[in-house]
Design a protein around this motif. Structure first.
Motif, mmCIF file in Angstrom:
data_model
loop_
_atom_site.group_PDB
_atom_site.id
_atom_site.type_symbol
_atom_site.label_atom_id
_atom_site.label_comp_id
_atom_site.label_asym_id
_atom_site.label_seq_id
_atom_site.Cartn_x
_atom_site.Cartn_y
_atom_site.Cartn_z
ATOM 1 N N SER A 173 56.084 46.405 59.990
ATOM 2 C CA SER A 173 53.884 45.821 60.787
ATOM 3 C C SER A 173 54.672 44.136 61.457
ATOM 4 C CB SER A 173 53.943 44.923 58.959
ATOM 5 O OG SER A 173 54.463 45.682 57.664
ATOM 6 N N GLY A 174 55.035 44.328 62.144
ATOM 7 C CA GLY A 174 55.316 43.078 62.899
ATOM 8 C C GLY A 174 54.008 43.324 64.037
ATOM 9 N N PRO A 175 53.402 44.619 64.547
ATOM 10 C CA PRO A 175 53.015 44.498 65.719
ATOM 11 C C PRO A 175 51.713 43.974 65.166
ATOM 12 C CG PRO A 175 54.314 46.226 65.916
ATOM 13 C CD PRO A 175 54.874 45.573 64.750
ATOM 14 N N ALA A 176 51.101 43.505 63.514
ATOM 15 C CA ALA A 176 49.829 43.295 63.537
ATOM 16 C C ALA A 176 50.094 42.562 63.117
ATOM 17 C CB ALA A 176 49.841 43.876 61.805
ATOM 18 N N TYR A 177 51.183 41.702 63.020
ATOM 19 C CA TYR A 177 51.282 39.808 63.398
ATOM 20 C C TYR A 177 50.889 39.004 64.704
ATOM 21 C CZ TYR A 177 54.394 41.082 58.338
ATOM 22 O OH TYR A 177 54.205 41.956 57.657
ATOM 23 N N LEU A 178 51.315 40.116 65.735
ATOM 24 C CA LEU A 178 51.601 39.136 66.558
ATOM 25 C C LEU A 178 50.329 39.960 67.383
ATOM 26 C CD1 LEU A 178 55.179 40.664 68.457
ATOM 27 C CD2 LEU A 178 54.421 38.812 67.443
ATOM 28 N N TYR A 179 49.982 40.503 66.972
ATOM 29 C CA TYR A 179 48.373 40.815 67.230
ATOM 30 C C TYR A 179 46.938 39.485 66.622
ATOM 31 C CZ TYR A 179 50.255 45.700 68.864
ATOM 32 O OH TYR A 179 50.301 46.776 69.249
#
Length: 270
Positions: A173-179
Motif C-alpha cells: 500500500s506504500g505508494p498510495a501513502y507517498l502519493y
C-alpha cells in the motif's frame, strides 16, 4: 517456464506481463490470460502485448508451467474451485492476492508448489518492491526461476509468510501513502504562492534524491534527517510542527490499520 497462464486481467496482471515481455523473459506466445467477465480488458491486452486471451481453460491449465492468480480477493475462492480440476500436478501457482494465505490456496488447489508475492503498483514502471514466500513444494530451481521472472518488475525480497500482512501495509500500500504526502506538500506550496507545476517538479525531485540517499545506505534515516536539520533553521521549524501534530503516531496508526485489514481479509477465507 514456457507456458504461463494469468487468471485475472487487472492492473497487476498487466504490470507483470509488461515486465516479462519488456525484459524478454518470455515470448508473447507463451502467455495466456483469462478473465471472468471483462472481455474489453482482455482484448486490450491482446492488442497491446500480442498475447493469447480467452484461452480454453482446460487445455491452457493442463499445459501451464506457471499460473498467476491475479484476481480480486473476493473472487479468489470461486476461481480456485473453477480451475482446480484442470491444473496439472507439476504447475506452479503464484498468488498476487492480498491477504489470502498459502494454506487457504492449498485447501482448494491441493498439495502442489505454491508461492505468494506482494508487489505494488510501481510494477507498471519496473520499480515494484515485491515480497515473496512459498511452501515446501517449491524446489530450488523453481525458486530461482520465480525470482528471475519477478525481477522483471522490480526488486524481490524473500520473506516469511507470517510477515506478509505488515509487508502488504508497508510496500504493497506504500505508494498510495507517498502519493498522499505529495498531494499535501503540493497543496501547501501552492497555498504559499508556488505554481502547481513548480511545486510538483520540485517535490518529485526531492523524493527521488532522498530515496537515492537512503539507497546508498551510508547513513541511517535519522542521521540523514539530522544532517539536514540545522539548529534554529527552517528544517527544524518544520520538523517541530510534524512532531507537534504527531505525524509519527499517524504513520504508526496507518501501518497498523492496513496490516490488520490484510489479516481480516485473510481470515475470511480460512
Amino acid at each position: 517456464m514456457t507456458n504461463i497462464v494469468f487468471i485475472g486481467a487487472g492492473s497487476m496482471a498487466e504490470a507483470i506481463i509488461k515486465g516479462l515481455l519488456e525484459e524478454e523473459k518470455v515470448s508473447p506466445s507463451s502467455i495466456c490470460v483469462m478473465n471472468k467477465s471483462d472481455e474489453k480488458q482482455l482484448h486490450y491486452l491482446n492488442a497491446k502485448y500480442k498475447i493469447e486471451i480467452m484461452c480454453t481453460k482446460k487445455l491452457a491449465l493442463q499445459k501451464a508451467d506457471l499460473v498467476f492468480l491475479a484476481m480480486k480477493p473476493k473472487d479468489a475462492i470461486q476461481a480456485c474451485k473453477e480451475i482446480a480440476s484442470f491444473l496439472n500436478k507439476q504447475a506452479i501457482v503464484v498468488s498476487v492476492i492480498a491477504g489470502v494465505s498459502i494454506k487457504t490456496i492449498e485447501s482448494y488447489l491441493g498439495d502442489r508448489p505454491i508461492a505468494r508475492v506482494m508487489p505494488n503498483t510501481s510494477a507498471s514502471v519496473g520499480l515494484s518492491a515485491s515480497a515473496l514466500c512459498w511452501n515446501e513444494k517449491i524446489n530450488n530451481v523453481a525458486k530461482k526461476e520465480i525470482i528471475n521472472l519477478l525481477e522483471s518488475i522490480g526488486t524481490v525480497k524473500v520473506v516469511q509468510e507470517v510477515d506478509m500482512h505488515v509487508i502488504t501495509a508497508l510496500s504493497g500500500s506504500g505508494p498510495a501513502y507517498l502519493y498522499y504526502f505529495a498531494e499535501q506538500f503540493e497543496a501547501a506550496a501552492v497555498q504559499h504562492g508556488l505554481s502547481q507545476e513548480d511545486a510538483r517538479q520540485l517535490f518529485i525531485q526531492t523524493m527521488k534524491g532522498a530515496a537515492y540517499m537512503l539507497m546508498k545506505g551510508e547513513d541511517e534515516p535519522a542521521e540523514l534527517r539530522r544532517k539536514v536539520t540545522s539548529p534554529g533553521g527552517t528544517t527544524e521549524a518544520g520538523i517541530e510542527q510534524l512532531m507537534f501534530h504527531k505525524v509519527d503516531e499517524a504513520i504508526f496508526a496507518c501501518i497498523s490499520a492496513a496490516q490488520q485489514k490484510s489479516r481480516t481479509l485473510g481470515e475470511q477465507f480460512e
